[in-house]
Design a protein around this motif. Structure first.
Motif, short mmCIF file in Angstrom:
data_model
loop_
_atom_site.label_atom_id
_atom_site.label_comp_id
_atom_site.label_asym_id
_atom_site.label_seq_id
_atom_site.Cartn_x
_atom_site.Cartn_y
_atom_site.Cartn_z
N GLY A 59 0.76 -1.21 0.11
CA GLY A 59 -0.05 0.13 0.16
C GLY A 59 0.81 1.42 0.10
N GLN A 60 1.90 1.15 0.73
CA GLN A 60 2.97 2.42 0.84
C GLN A 60 3.42 2.70 -0.63
OE1 GLN A 60 5.62 1.72 4.02
NE2 GLN A 60 4.15 2.22 5.57
N LYS A 61 3.96 1.37 -1.13
CA LYS A 61 4.51 1.63 -2.28
C LYS A 61 3.47 2.14 -3.37
CE LYS A 61 7.50 -1.26 -5.64
NZ LYS A 61 7.91 -2.41 -5.63
N LEU A 62 2.35 1.57 -3.40
CA LEU A 62 1.44 2.14 -4.53
C LEU A 62 0.86 3.51 -4.10
CD1 LEU A 62 -0.57 1.24 -6.58
CD2 LEU A 62 -2.38 0.45 -4.71
N ASN A 63 0.80 3.99 -2.87
CA ASN A 63 0.62 5.35 -2.60
C ASN A 63 1.73 6.31 -2.96
OD1 ASN A 63 -1.90 4.82 -1.28
ND2 ASN A 63 -0.96 4.48 0.65
N LEU A 65 0.29 11.88 -9.28
CA LEU A 65 -0.58 13.04 -9.22
C LEU A 65 0.50 14.53 -9.36
CD1 LEU A 65 -2.72 12.00 -6.18
CD2 LEU A 65 -3.49 12.14 -8.58
N GLU A 66 1.64 14.24 -8.66
CA GLU A 66 2.29 15.65 -8.88
C GLU A 66 2.69 15.93 -10.28
OE1 GLU A 66 5.83 14.49 -6.54
OE2 GLU A 66 4.55 14.99 -4.56
N ASP A 67 2.90 14.74 -11.13
CA ASP A 67 3.11 14.94 -12.56
C ASP A 67 1.97 15.71 -13.15
OD1 ASP A 67 5.72 13.81 -12.06
OD2 ASP A 67 5.13 11.98 -13.00
N GLU A 68 0.62 15.12 -12.80
CA GLU A 68 -0.55 15.79 -13.63
C GLU A 68 -0.71 17.21 -13.06
OE1 GLU A 68 -3.77 12.86 -12.34
OE2 GLU A 68 -3.16 11.62 -13.55
N ILE A 69 -0.41 17.42 -11.68
CA ILE A 69 -0.71 18.83 -11.30
C ILE A 69 0.40 19.74 -12.28
CG2 ILE A 69 0.00 20.32 -9.39
CD1 ILE A 69 -1.18 18.08 -7.59
N LYS A 70 1.51 19.13 -12.33
CA LYS A 70 2.52 20.05 -13.22
C LYS A 70 1.99 20.33 -14.59
CE LYS A 70 6.71 18.89 -10.48
NZ LYS A 70 8.11 18.38 -10.56
N MET A 71 1.66 19.20 -15.00
CA MET A 71 1.01 19.25 -16.64
C MET A 71 -0.28 20.12 -16.40
SD MET A 71 -0.39 16.17 -18.92
CE MET A 71 -1.87 16.00 -17.88
N LEU A 72 -1.25 19.97 -15.59
CA LEU A 72 -2.15 21.01 -15.61
C LEU A 72 -2.09 22.48 -15.43
CD1 LEU A 72 -4.52 18.78 -13.51
CD2 LEU A 72 -5.01 19.20 -16.03
N GLU A 73 -0.85 22.72 -14.59
CA GLU A 73 -0.45 24.18 -14.28
C GLU A 73 0.06 24.73 -15.47
OE1 GLU A 73 2.19 23.88 -11.24
OE2 GLU A 73 0.84 23.96 -9.65
N GLY A 74 0.86 23.92 -16.48
CA GLY A 74 1.39 24.38 -17.58
C GLY A 74 0.23 24.65 -18.62
N LYS A 75 -0.65 23.68 -18.63
CA LYS A 75 -1.87 23.94 -19.64
C LYS A 75 -2.75 25.19 -19.12
CE LYS A 75 -2.86 19.24 -21.06
NZ LYS A 75 -4.04 18.21 -20.90
N LEU A 76 -2.89 25.50 -17.73
CA LEU A 76 -3.48 26.61 -17.34
C LEU A 76 -2.80 27.86 -17.58
CD1 LEU A 76 -5.84 27.68 -15.61
CD2 LEU A 76 -4.43 27.50 -13.59
N GLU A 77 -1.41 28.00 -17.34
CA GLU A 77 -0.69 28.98 -18.06
C GLU A 77 -0.75 29.31 -19.45
OE1 GLU A 77 1.88 32.33 -17.55
OE2 GLU A 77 0.98 30.86 -15.89
N GLU A 78 -1.00 28.29 -20.26
CA GLU A 78 -1.06 28.41 -21.58
C GLU A 78 -2.41 28.82 -21.90
OE1 GLU A 78 0.02 28.07 -25.69
OE2 GLU A 78 1.39 27.88 -23.84
#
Length: 311
Positions: A160-164, A171-184
């Motif tokens: 469970g820890q490994k999966l989390n 999720l961090e990668d998705e947040i970064k990608m969404l922030e880039g899209k938001l800036e665009e």
């Protein structure tokens, strides 16, 4: 030993047996049917015994009556009595053996109880030892199961820890990608605002041309409606003219037909008159010139004149 009966005694015995058979038949109809299992299960023992006796007597009397009527003897009655005696003797023997068996079974039960009392203590000790062994086995088994459950739980926690951790990274990668899209999106939005401000005049011109288009469309629609009205009127006039022309054409054709017919009649009349004139002229010519049937016959000359002329 077969006894023979004849005469009046045979009639008396037959009538008595027949009367007994009839009475037994009536009794059989009154009593419940003992041949059915359910009736036998519900019927008391005395009624069963009476029913069996009735059936036996009815059968014996019927056989005896038949033998008397055929042979005049009643040997079947003696045979039935002997067989019944043997059957009762066999039943008595069976009852005696059953009573002896019951007594013997009771004695064996007493002996069995005594043996059980002696073996009760030993059985208890054996049972106690057996239960202790089972308890020890259960303790060992419980300990093993506890260890297995603990190891499984630790493994599940680790997984469970490994999966989390993996999910957190995703999720961090998705947040970064969404922030880039938001800036665009923000940049594109600013560019669109500047573009709209610079090209505001295009909107004004577009509204002007839309109004101009709508007005021109209304004018053209009115012209089109007027043209359609004129077209319909002209079409109606054309249809009227066509009808008139058609009627005149019919009249002209009728006149032409009549003129042709009149000319043909006049020509035929002229030809007929000319033929009459020609025939009249020909007849006159024939008459005047004595042609055909109007030709004159020649006169014969005398012989003397002929001879004088010869000289």
């Amino acid at each position: 030993m077969a006894a023979h009966i004849s005469g009046i005694e045979l009639l008396r015995v037959s009538s008595i047996l027949q009367d007994c058979c009839d009475q037994l038949a009536v009794l059989g109809h009154i009593m419940p049917d003992t041949d059915k299992r359910r009736a036998e299960a519900d019927m008391p023992n005395k009624m069963k015994y009476v029913s069996c006796c009735r059936q036996f007597l009815a059968q014996v009397k019927s056989d005896t009556l038949a033998e008397l009527q055929e042979k005049g003897t009643f040997q079947s009655l003696w045979q039935a009595l002997e067989e019944e005696k043997k059957r009762k003797a066999n039943l008595q023997d069976i009852i005696i053996r059953e009573e002896e068996g019951c007594l013997r079974a009771k004695a064996l039960q007493r002996q069995l109880l005594d043996i059980r009392k002696e073996k009760t203590c030993e059985a208890r000790n054996e049972m106690t030892a057996h239960l202790k062994d089972q308890l020890q086995e259960m303790k060992v088994k419980t300990s093993l199961e506890r260890k297995y459950v603990k190891s499984c739980a630790e493994l599940l926690v680790y997984q469970g820890q490994k999966l989390n951790t993996r999910q957190e990274k995703q999720l961090e990668d998705e947040i970064k990608m969404l922030e880039g899209k938001l800036e665009e999106e923000r940049r594109v939005h600013k560019e669109m605002e500047s573009f709209l401000k610079e090209h505001q005049t295009v909107k004004v011109k577009l509204e002007y041309w839309v109004e101009r288009y709508e007005k021109d469309m209304e004018d053209k629609q009115q012209e089109l409606n007027a043209l359609r009205t004129n077209k319909n009127n002209n079409l109606a006039q054309l249809q009227d003219l066509a009808k008139k022309v058609e009627s005149k054409q019919v009249i002209i054709e009728d006149r032409l037909v009549k003129d042709n017919l009149r000319r043909q009649l006049e020509r035929a009349q002229l030809e007929r008159n000319a033929a009459i004139k020609i025939q009249s002229w020909w007849r006159g010519t024939v008459v005047r010139k004595c042609l055909g049937p109007y030709k004159k016959a020649k006169k014969p000359k005398s012989k003397e004149r002929k001879k004088g002329k010869k000289k």
